[in-house]
Write an enzyme that holds these catalytic residues in place. Structure first.
Site, PDB file in Angstrom:
ATOM      1  CG  HIS A  70      50.229  11.079  54.456  1.00  0.00           C
ATOM      2  ND1 HIS A  70      49.929  12.329  53.968  1.00  0.00           N
ATOM      3  CD2 HIS A  70      49.069  10.582  54.968  1.00  0.00           C
ATOM      4  CE1 HIS A  70      48.656  12.588  54.172  1.00  0.00           C
ATOM      5  NE2 HIS A  70      48.101  11.553  54.762  1.00  0.00           N
ATOM      6  CG  ASP A  82      45.199   8.156  54.861  1.00  0.00           C
ATOM      7  OD1 ASP A  82      45.901   9.116  55.214  1.00  0.00           O
ATOM      8  OD2 ASP A  82      44.239   8.263  54.064  1.00  0.00           O
ATOM      9  CG  HIS A 127      46.708  11.353  50.546  1.00  0.00           C
ATOM     10  ND1 HIS A 127      46.871  10.031  50.914  1.00  0.00           N
ATOM     11  CD2 HIS A 127      46.192  11.974  51.639  1.00  0.00           C
ATOM     12  CE1 HIS A 127      46.466   9.867  52.151  1.00  0.00           C
ATOM     13  NE2 HIS A 127      46.056  11.028  52.633  1.00  0.00           N
ATOM     14  NE  ARG A 181      41.039   9.681  56.420  1.00  0.00           N
ATOM     15  CZ  ARG A 181      42.296   9.535  56.786  1.00  0.00           C
ATOM     16  NH1 ARG A 181      43.181  10.458  56.485  1.00  0.00           N
ATOM     17  NH2 ARG A 181      42.680   8.479  57.459  1.00  0.00           N
TER      18      ARG A 181
HETATM   19  C1  SIN Z   1      44.407  13.422  54.640  1.00  0.00           C
HETATM   20  O1  SIN Z   1      45.618  13.337  54.566  1.00  0.00           O
HETATM   21  O2  SIN Z   1      43.691  12.495  54.952  1.00  0.00           O
HETATM   22  C2  SIN Z   1      43.738  14.732  54.317  1.00  0.00           C
HETATM   23  C3  SIN Z   1      43.959  15.143  52.931  1.00  0.00           C
HETATM   24  C4  SIN Z   1      43.293  16.456  52.653  1.00  0.00           C
HETATM   25  O3  SIN Z   1      42.777  17.083  53.579  1.00  0.00           O
HETATM   26  O4  SIN Z   1      43.289  16.872  51.501  1.00  0.00           O
END
Ligand code: SIN
Length: 267
Positions: free
Chosen positions: A105, A107, A240, A258
């Site tokens: 996906h 974000d 990602h 994050r």
């Molecule tokens: C995410 O998709 O923001 C998390 C990715 C991760 O935890 O590696």
């Protein structure tokens, strides 16, 4: 401020070695980091020691932040700009988003303005597993067979949140990077509901072909995290995914913070 830029794979990614981002960067240093981000799409700042506020301040150099909508207790207390991505539980409750990004996906693709990028900071890591995969969607677009490029052409796709069904947006299947002008594939298996104006079977089969193309190993880099890694991906041209195969193992502790940098309306 001097630092080294070391490419991590043929697909994308570079590590930034010797730069402490907890301190304000001068304009020349910031310009070099910004250029490296546009060139390599994913930057890994090694060996950081960041307070939540330093993480936020560095993220804000790239633009205003966008608090992630999947709140429900997933934000760090006192820091609404920090989403906790964690397998930890306290008092029988998850301390953050436990299963973030289980499929490919980008974000906030279900928002009118999807994220420019996200910065994920590793605080605690498991002894194995928990890698993050990144796929270069500009490279994938360049290599996409003409037949698939023509089939999706100028079409738009509907994106929906998996956690909040009221969040939807229409965006181009192929978007243009607002800074580099490069085209990339923007649809993704987690958040794309279908291609606008196509019947459901045709849309599903076209998307399945595009996704099979995108997942090819030559477009992908798997990041093995080290403590203190701060990873910054360009959400406009990178997909990602997190490897959560050990999610049900109580010994699997992966704890991260994050930030999400607000982006533009895709075109
Ligand atoms: C995410 O998709 O923001 C998390 C990715 C991760 O935890 O590696």
């Amino acid at each position: 401020m001097s630092f080294e830029i070391r490419p991590l794979s043929d697909a994308l990614g570079a590590e930034i070695v010797g730069l402490d981002v907890s301190r304000p960067l001068d304009d020349a240093t910031f310009a070099r980091v910004h250029r490296a981000h546009l060139d390599h799409l994913v930057l890994v700042f090694r060996g950081q020691r960041l307070t939540p506020q330093q993480h936020i301040d560095f993220s804000k150099r790239f633009g205003p932040l966008d608090a992630h909508p999947s709140q429900g207790g997933a934000h760090l207390a006192g820091f609404p700009d920090i989403l906790v991505v964690s397998t930890k539980r306290e008092n029988g409750k998850d301390v953050g988003v436990r299963n973030a990004g289980p499929t490919w996906h980008s974000d906030l693709a279900y928002r009118d303005r999807p994220a420019l990028g996200s910065m994920l900071y590793a605080l605690e890591l498991p002894d194995s597993g928990g890698d993050t995969g990144f796929a270069n969607m500009a490279m994938a677009y360049d290599a996409l067979p003409r037949r698939l490029k023509d089939a999706a052409g100028e079409k738009r796709a509907l994106f929906s949140s998996t956690r909040n069904t009221s969040l939807h947006a229409l965006h181009p299947v192929f978007r243009t990077h607002p800074e580099t002008g490069r085209k990339s594939i923007f649809v993704n298996p987690q958040l794309t509901a279908g291609i606008d104006g196509m019947d459901a079977p045709s849309s599903s089969s076209l998307l399945a072909e595009i996704y099979a193309h995108c997942r090819q190993p030559e477009f992908v880099y798997w990041h093995k995290w080290r403590p203190g890694d701060l990873t910054f991906w360009d959400n406009r041209c990178v997909l990602h995914i997190a490897d959560h195969t050990r999610l049900d193992d109580p010994a699997y502790i992966r704890h991260m913070h994050r930030t999400t940098i607000a982006g533009d309306v895709p075109f």
